[in-house]
Design a protein around this motif. Structure first.
Motif, PDB file in Angstrom:
ATOM      1  N   GLU A  12     -17.474 -12.097  38.879  1.00 43.46           N
ATOM      2  CA  GLU A  12     -17.463 -12.482  40.294  1.00 43.46           C
ATOM      3  C   GLU A  12     -16.255 -11.930  41.047  1.00 43.46           C
ATOM      4  O   GLU A  12     -16.384 -11.518  42.201  1.00 43.46           O
ATOM      5  N   ILE A  30     -22.896 -14.325  43.646  1.00 38.87           N
ATOM      6  CA  ILE A  30     -23.053 -12.998  44.226  1.00 38.87           C
ATOM      7  C   ILE A  30     -22.288 -12.967  45.542  1.00 38.87           C
ATOM      8  O   ILE A  30     -22.492 -13.810  46.415  1.00 38.87           O
ATOM      9  N   LYS A  31     -21.388 -12.003  45.670  1.00 41.26           N
ATOM     10  CA  LYS A  31     -20.616 -11.862  46.908  1.00 41.26           C
ATOM     11  C   LYS A  31     -21.529 -11.330  48.021  1.00 41.26           C
ATOM     12  O   LYS A  31     -22.456 -10.587  47.761  1.00 41.26           O
ATOM     13  N   GLY A  32     -21.248 -11.749  49.223  1.00 38.80           N
ATOM     14  CA  GLY A  32     -22.011 -11.261  50.366  1.00 38.80           C
ATOM     15  C   GLY A  32     -22.641 -12.365  51.181  1.00 38.80           C
ATOM     16  O   GLY A  32     -22.368 -12.485  52.367  1.00 38.80           O
ATOM     17  N   PRO A  33     -23.508 -13.177  50.561  1.00 40.83           N
ATOM     18  CA  PRO A  33     -24.105 -14.261  51.338  1.00 40.83           C
ATOM     19  C   PRO A  33     -23.043 -15.253  51.833  1.00 40.83           C
ATOM     20  O   PRO A  33     -21.917 -15.279  51.325  1.00 40.83           O
ATOM     21  N   SER A  34     -23.425 -16.074  52.771  1.00 42.37           N
ATOM     22  CA  SER A  34     -22.507 -17.071  53.317  1.00 42.37           C
ATOM     23  C   SER A  34     -22.089 -18.070  52.241  1.00 42.37           C
ATOM     24  O   SER A  34     -22.747 -18.194  51.205  1.00 42.37           O
ATOM     25  N   ARG A  38     -24.250 -19.201  48.967  1.00 34.83           N
ATOM     26  CA  ARG A  38     -23.721 -19.044  47.599  1.00 34.83           C
ATOM     27  C   ARG A  38     -23.684 -20.382  46.868  1.00 34.83           C
ATOM     28  O   ARG A  38     -24.052 -20.472  45.690  1.00 34.83           O
TER      29      ARG A  38
END
Length: 184
Positions: free
Chosen positions: A58, A86-90, A94
């Motif tokens: 992560e 997963i990085k990216g979503p709010s 997450r």
């Protein structure tokens, strides 16, 4: 075990230069605390390795589940994979995705999740006790007290239910609930 020693070394190297949110502590101290909680609860060496490595995919460049599987075996990677956001979503997306994974976690992953959340909540309680004001302690937390505590409650309930369903790690369940009560 030699693999646990290697996991410790990897955690130190992978998290080099990272610090805990709201502190100047090296990030790897969190990984060591999570592993210590797991060891104290009687976890096996694969679970302890997963505890040490639970954030490398992560948070650390160059680390993937495939690399973990290659270096620590499929069982070790299977502990870390369901714990990896997963990085990216709010933040909300997450956290909801992490919550949705709990009911299918095996005992090892659920144990590490319990230790991770326990240490995070205990750290926040300590920061609140040491801060000159609650606002100071909550400042580094992206969603503030209400959303953070609400999501913590949901996660604690899910992890507790999963460990109870698996009939695993009763001491971790107690630690997790105690940490939540101290925070809430």
């Amino acid at each position: 075990t030699p693999a646990t020693e290697r996991a410790l070394r990897v955690a130190f190297a992978a998290h080099a230069g990272q610090t805990r949110k709201g502190t100047q502590l090296p990030y790897v101290t969190h990984c060591v605390h999570v592993a210590m909680l797991a060891a104290r609860a009687g976890a096996d060496s694969i679970t302890i390795q997963g505890a040490l490595l639970h954030d490398v995919v992560e948070d650390c460049e160059g680390w993937t589940i495939e690399r973990l599987a290659h270096e620590f075996g499929a069982e070790g990677a299977a502990v870390v994979e369901p714990l990896t956001e997963i990085k990216g979503p709010s933040w909300e997306e997450r956290k909801l995705a992490a919550l949705a994974r709990v009911p299918t976690m095996d005992a090892r992953a659920a144990a590490v999740k319990a230790c991770d959340k326990t240490h995070n909540m205990r750290s926040l309680v300590q920061q609140l006790a040491e801060a000159s004001s609650p606002e100071e302690a909550w400042r580094p937390v992206s969603r503030g007290p209400e959303q953070t505590i609400d999501m913590a409650e949901r996660l604690v309930e899910a992890v507790d239910a999963r460990l109870m369903q698996l009939d695993a790690f009763p001491s971790l369940r107690a630690d997790l609930k105690d940490a939540y009560v101290a925070l809430a």
